[in-house]
Motif scaffolding. Structure first.
Motif, PDB file in Angstrom:
ATOM      1  N   GLY A   1     -27.485   8.059 -17.952  1.00  0.00           N
ATOM      2  CA  GLY A   1     -27.295   7.156 -16.818  1.00  0.00           C
ATOM      3  C   GLY A   1     -27.812   7.736 -15.523  1.00  0.00           C
ATOM      4  O   GLY A   1     -28.462   7.041 -14.725  1.00  0.00           O
ATOM      5  N   LEU A   2     -27.536   9.020 -15.281  1.00  0.00           N
ATOM      6  CA  LEU A   2     -28.007   9.657 -14.052  1.00  0.00           C
ATOM      7  C   LEU A   2     -29.530   9.750 -14.028  1.00  0.00           C
ATOM      8  O   LEU A   2     -30.151   9.574 -12.976  1.00  0.00           O
ATOM      9  N   GLY A   3     -30.130  10.024 -15.191  1.00  0.00           N
ATOM     10  CA  GLY A   3     -31.584  10.069 -15.252  1.00  0.00           C
ATOM     11  C   GLY A   3     -32.206   8.728 -14.923  1.00  0.00           C
ATOM     12  O   GLY A   3     -33.183   8.638 -14.171  1.00  0.00           O
ATOM     13  N   ALA A   4     -31.615   7.660 -15.473  1.00  0.00           N
ATOM     14  CA  ALA A   4     -32.123   6.310 -15.191  1.00  0.00           C
ATOM     15  C   ALA A   4     -31.925   5.953 -13.719  1.00  0.00           C
ATOM     16  O   ALA A   4     -32.789   5.332 -13.091  1.00  0.00           O
ATOM     17  N   MET A   5     -30.770   6.361 -13.167  1.00  0.00           N
ATOM     18  CA  MET A   5     -30.499   6.075 -11.763  1.00  0.00           C
ATOM     19  C   MET A   5     -31.487   6.799 -10.857  1.00  0.00           C
ATOM     20  O   MET A   5     -32.039   6.224  -9.914  1.00  0.00           O
ATOM     21  N   ARG A   6     -31.747   8.075 -11.141  1.00  0.00           N
ATOM     22  CA  ARG A   6     -32.706   8.830 -10.336  1.00  0.00           C
ATOM     23  C   ARG A   6     -34.084   8.173 -10.372  1.00  0.00           C
ATOM     24  O   ARG A   6     -34.745   8.004  -9.343  1.00  0.00           O
ATOM     25  N   ALA A   7     -34.524   7.835 -11.576  1.00  0.00           N
ATOM     26  CA  ALA A   7     -35.861   7.246 -11.727  1.00  0.00           C
ATOM     27  C   ALA A   7     -35.961   5.920 -10.980  1.00  0.00           C
ATOM     28  O   ALA A   7     -36.944   5.653 -10.277  1.00  0.00           O
ATOM     29  N   GLY A   8     -34.935   5.084 -11.124  1.00  0.00           N
ATOM     30  CA  GLY A   8     -34.948   3.781 -10.446  1.00  0.00           C
ATOM     31  C   GLY A   8     -34.928   3.920  -8.937  1.00  0.00           C
ATOM     32  O   GLY A   8     -35.637   3.202  -8.219  1.00  0.00           O
ATOM     33  N   LEU A   9     -34.117   4.839  -8.432  1.00  0.00           N
ATOM     34  CA  LEU A   9     -34.009   5.014  -6.990  1.00  0.00           C
ATOM     35  C   LEU A   9     -35.282   5.604  -6.398  1.00  0.00           C
ATOM     36  O   LEU A   9     -35.697   5.232  -5.305  1.00  0.00           O
ATOM     37  N   ARG A  10     -35.893   6.538  -7.116  1.00  0.00           N
ATOM     38  CA  ARG A  10     -37.151   7.088  -6.609  1.00  0.00           C
ATOM     39  C   ARG A  10     -38.221   6.008  -6.542  1.00  0.00           C
ATOM     40  O   ARG A  10     -38.981   5.933  -5.591  1.00  0.00           O
ATOM     41  N   GLN A  11     -38.269   5.157  -7.566  1.00  0.00           N
ATOM     42  CA  GLN A  11     -39.263   4.088  -7.560  1.00  0.00           C
ATOM     43  C   GLN A  11     -38.966   3.093  -6.444  1.00  0.00           C
ATOM     44  O   GLN A  11     -39.886   2.588  -5.785  1.00  0.00           O
ATOM     45  N   ALA A  12     -37.678   2.818  -6.214  1.00  0.00           N
ATOM     46  CA  ALA A  12     -37.307   1.923  -5.119  1.00  0.00           C
ATOM     47  C   ALA A  12     -37.730   2.519  -3.776  1.00  0.00           C
ATOM     48  O   ALA A  12     -38.236   1.818  -2.900  1.00  0.00           O
ATOM     49  N   ALA A  13     -37.525   3.833  -3.610  1.00  0.00           N
ATOM     50  CA  ALA A  13     -37.917   4.493  -2.368  1.00  0.00           C
ATOM     51  C   ALA A  13     -39.431   4.447  -2.178  1.00  0.00           C
ATOM     52  O   ALA A  13     -39.926   4.222  -1.068  1.00  0.00           O
ATOM     53  N   ILE A  14     -40.167   4.650  -3.258  1.00  0.00           N
ATOM     54  CA  ILE A  14     -41.634   4.603  -3.187  1.00  0.00           C
ATOM     55  C   ILE A  14     -42.101   3.195  -2.802  1.00  0.00           C
ATOM     56  O   ILE A  14     -42.932   3.016  -1.910  1.00  0.00           O
ATOM     57  N   ASN A  15     -41.550   2.180  -3.478  1.00  0.00           N
ATOM     58  CA  ASN A  15     -41.950   0.796  -3.185  1.00  0.00           C
ATOM     59  C   ASN A  15     -41.586   0.398  -1.764  1.00  0.00           C
ATOM     60  O   ASN A  15     -42.360  -0.269  -1.072  1.00  0.00           O
ATOM     61  N   GLU A  16     -40.401   0.825  -1.333  1.00  0.00           N
ATOM     62  CA  GLU A  16     -39.978   0.484   0.030  1.00  0.00           C
ATOM     63  C   GLU A  16     -40.890   1.135   1.053  1.00  0.00           C
ATOM     64  O   GLU A  16     -41.282   0.527   2.047  1.00  0.00           O
ATOM     65  N   ALA A  17     -41.268   2.397   0.812  1.00  0.00           N
ATOM     66  CA  ALA A  17     -42.156   3.093   1.735  1.00  0.00           C
ATOM     67  C   ALA A  17     -43.548   2.451   1.763  1.00  0.00           C
ATOM     68  O   ALA A  17     -44.146   2.278   2.831  1.00  0.00           O
ATOM     69  N   GLN A  18     -44.052   2.078   0.589  1.00  0.00           N
ATOM     70  CA  GLN A  18     -45.365   1.433   0.522  1.00  0.00           C
ATOM     71  C   GLN A  18     -45.349   0.089   1.239  1.00  0.00           C
ATOM     72  O   GLN A  18     -46.285  -0.257   1.963  1.00  0.00           O
ATOM     73  N   LEU A  19     -44.291  -0.666   1.012  1.00  0.00           N
ATOM     74  CA  LEU A  19     -44.186  -1.991   1.607  1.00  0.00           C
ATOM     75  C   LEU A  19     -44.044  -1.897   3.123  1.00  0.00           C
ATOM     76  O   LEU A  19     -44.677  -2.654   3.867  1.00  0.00           O
ATOM     77  N   THR A  20     -43.238  -0.949   3.581  1.00  0.00           N
ATOM     78  CA  THR A  20     -43.067  -0.759   5.019  1.00  0.00           C
ATOM     79  C   THR A  20     -44.385  -0.339   5.665  1.00  0.00           C
ATOM     80  O   THR A  20     -44.743  -0.824   6.742  1.00  0.00           O
ATOM     81  N   ALA A  21     -45.113   0.567   4.990  1.00  0.00           N
ATOM     82  CA  ALA A  21     -46.406   1.013   5.526  1.00  0.00           C
ATOM     83  C   ALA A  21     -47.395  -0.139   5.575  1.00  0.00           C
ATOM     84  O   ALA A  21     -48.174  -0.265   6.533  1.00  0.00           O
ATOM     85  N   LYS A  22     -47.366  -0.987   4.560  1.00  0.00           N
ATOM     86  CA  LYS A  22     -48.278  -2.135   4.544  1.00  0.00           C
ATOM     87  C   LYS A  22     -47.993  -3.080   5.710  1.00  0.00           C
ATOM     88  O   LYS A  22     -48.901  -3.524   6.418  1.00  0.00           O
ATOM     89  N   LEU A  23     -46.712  -3.345   5.930  1.00  0.00           N
ATOM     90  CA  LEU A  23     -46.344  -4.246   7.019  1.00  0.00           C
ATOM     91  C   LEU A  23     -46.678  -3.621   8.379  1.00  0.00           C
ATOM     92  O   LEU A  23     -47.152  -4.307   9.286  1.00  0.00           O
ATOM     93  N   ALA A  24     -46.436  -2.308   8.515  1.00  0.00           N
ATOM     94  CA  ALA A  24     -46.720  -1.645   9.786  1.00  0.00           C
ATOM     95  C   ALA A  24     -48.210  -1.626  10.093  1.00  0.00           C
ATOM     96  O   ALA A  24     -48.625  -1.762  11.251  1.00  0.00           O
ATOM     97  N   SER A  25     -49.039  -1.486   9.052  1.00  0.00           N
ATOM     98  CA  SER A  25     -50.488  -1.428   9.258  1.00  0.00           C
ATOM     99  C   SER A  25     -51.071  -2.785   9.627  1.00  0.00           C
ATOM    100  O   SER A  25     -52.218  -2.873  10.059  1.00  0.00           O
ATOM    101  N   ARG A  26     -50.293  -3.837   9.464  1.00  0.00           N
ATOM    102  CA  ARG A  26     -50.800  -5.195   9.727  1.00  0.00           C
ATOM    103  C   ARG A  26     -50.080  -5.862  10.892  1.00  0.00           C
ATOM    104  O   ARG A  26     -49.998  -7.068  10.957  1.00  0.00           O
ATOM    105  N   ASP A  27     -49.556  -5.034  11.784  1.00  0.00           N
ATOM    106  CA  ASP A  27     -48.844  -5.596  12.935  1.00  0.00           C
ATOM    107  C   ASP A  27     -49.715  -6.562  13.728  1.00  0.00           C
ATOM    108  O   ASP A  27     -49.274  -7.641  14.138  1.00  0.00           O
ATOM    109  N   THR A  28     -50.977  -6.170  13.956  1.00  0.00           N
ATOM    110  CA  THR A  28     -51.875  -7.010  14.749  1.00  0.00           C
ATOM    111  C   THR A  28     -52.130  -8.336  14.055  1.00  0.00           C
ATOM    112  O   THR A  28     -52.035  -9.411  14.676  1.00  0.00           O
ATOM    113  N   GLU A  29     -52.451  -8.273  12.744  1.00  0.00           N
ATOM    114  CA  GLU A  29     -52.729  -9.504  12.013  1.00  0.00           C
ATOM    115  C   GLU A  29     -51.487 -10.396  11.936  1.00  0.00           C
ATOM    116  O   GLU A  29     -51.574 -11.621  12.053  1.00  0.00           O
TER     117      GLU A  29
END
Length: 375
Positions: free
Chosen positions: A62-90
């Motif tokens: 369970g802890l292994g699955a939780m770690r993997a899921g949370l890391r992927q969530a953190a990666i996706n959130e960071a990518q999505l935030t960066a995408k939105l920040a890079s398109r502020d002008t548009e």
């Protein structure tokens, strides 16, 4: 109109698998909750060792699955935030266009300096453009909602991860006590500590120690009837881990060993892959703490690198019986969730060495154990 086309090209939404990550996290939460229930039940179980072993393994899964899921969530959130920040002008231009279209009266917005024909062409183009702009606005709104969902998921799951880490440590402590109190295991022989000490002092290789194992026992009964018929090649690994180095592969110092090295998480439970007789437990040469198992006549499993070892030489144990725990300190929660740890292997900071010997000759462990999956 050209500017509108540029905005549309830049704002195609990037798919974010937030729902999939949510499902993974929920499954991990369910596994941790089941493990917590098992921990409560283990305290009153007749065979506490088996119950606690299953509980710790459930927590590790369970802890292994939780770690993997949370890391992927953190990666996706960071990518999505960066995408939105890079398109502020548009994004600002898109919002400005949508606001101007919504605030201006229709007759005014449709007027064109080239007269009726120009107005008609502009109206047709605007009719095609408006739904596309609305779709882009909806996609932007969904991206923002996904960021909020991922952040909420991480905050909630981090609390559950901390609880799970605390409970699994309680289970390990309870297992230590249960193993110390266990007196029901049959014994095939009694180890002679004096002969064992002499053998350790007089040998410099695992070959020499293994060949002298039969000479350091007393009161030996008939050999155990355990056999690996039909099991060779399908034995489970003794610990949840990843293959770090295969038999014959050199390490950073150029040293080659005939065994398999697994990367494990700190505190991972190590169990016997099959029914076996314990031939030796304790420190040995440069291997650290070692457990040597005899699953059948003329075959030995050397399992080295444990922090805590269970059992005594001569005891006959069933498959799945705990034989020790890995060492190492558990990472802090912030480190557990860091996207930088993903794929780096830093969460698996401990190593377990597995060597298989038949007629005192090293064998390739991958011909005996299943190594195609992360245990």
């Amino acid at each position: 109109m050209i500017r509108f086309a540029v905005i549309l090209a830049l704002l195609w939404p990037v798919a974010v698998a937030a729902q999939s990550i949510e499902e993974q996290a929920r499954a991990a939460v369910s596994a941790l909750e089941s493990a917590s229930t098992m921990l409560d039940q283990a305290e009153g179980a007749r065979d506490r060792v088996r119950a606690l072993t299953q509980t710790i393994q459930a927590f590790e899964t369970g802890l292994g699955a939780m770690r993997a899921g949370l890391r992927q969530a953190a990666i996706n959130e960071a990518q999505l935030t960066a995408k939105l920040a890079s398109r502020d002008t548009e994004v600002a231009e898109l919002l400005g266009v949508l606001q101007s279209m919504g605030g201006a009266p229709s007759p005014v917005i449709l007027l064109h300096p080239e007269g009726p024909m120009g107005t008609a062409r502009a109206g047709m183009l605007l009719a095609e453009l408006t739904p596309a702009l609305n779709r882009q606005a909806d996609a932007l709104r969904q991206d923002l909602e996904n960021v909020q969902t991922l952040r909420a998921l991480q905050a909630d799951a981090a609390k559950r991860l901390q609880t799970g880490l605390t409970e699994v440590q309680s289970a390990r402590t309870a297992l230590n006590q249960a193993m110390a109190e266990r007196t029901d295991l049959p014994k095939r022989f009694t180890a002679d500590p004096v002969r064992t000490g002499i053998l350790i002092a007089s040998t410099e290789t695992l070959d020499g120690f293994a060949s002298g194992l039969s000479e350091i026992v007393t009161n030996e009964t008939e050999p155990a009837r355990a056999t690996l018929d039909g099991k060779i090649g399908d034995l489970p690994l003794p610990v949840q881990g990843l293959v770090l180095r295969r038999a014959g592969e050199a390490d950073a110092a150029g040293v080659k060993r005939p065994g398999l090295i697994l990367a494990t998480r700190p505190g991972a439970i190590v169990t016997s892959p099959t029914a076996a007789t314990i031939r030796y437990t304790g420190g040995l040469l440069d291997f650290g703490n070692v457990v040597i198992l005899e699953p059948q006549a003329n075959a030995l499993f050397v399992i080295a690198g444990l922090d805590v070892v269970y059992g005594e030489a001569g005891q006959v144990i069933a498959g799945g019986t705990p034989i020790g725990l890995m060492g190492g300190a558990t990472a802090e929660i912030g480190e557990e969730l860091s996207p930088l740890r993903e794929g780096s292997g830093t969460e698996r900071s401990e190593t377990l060495y597995i060597e298989v010997r038949e007629d005192n000759t090293p064998q390739d462990p991958e011909l005996w154990f299943r190594t195609d999956e992360d245990g």
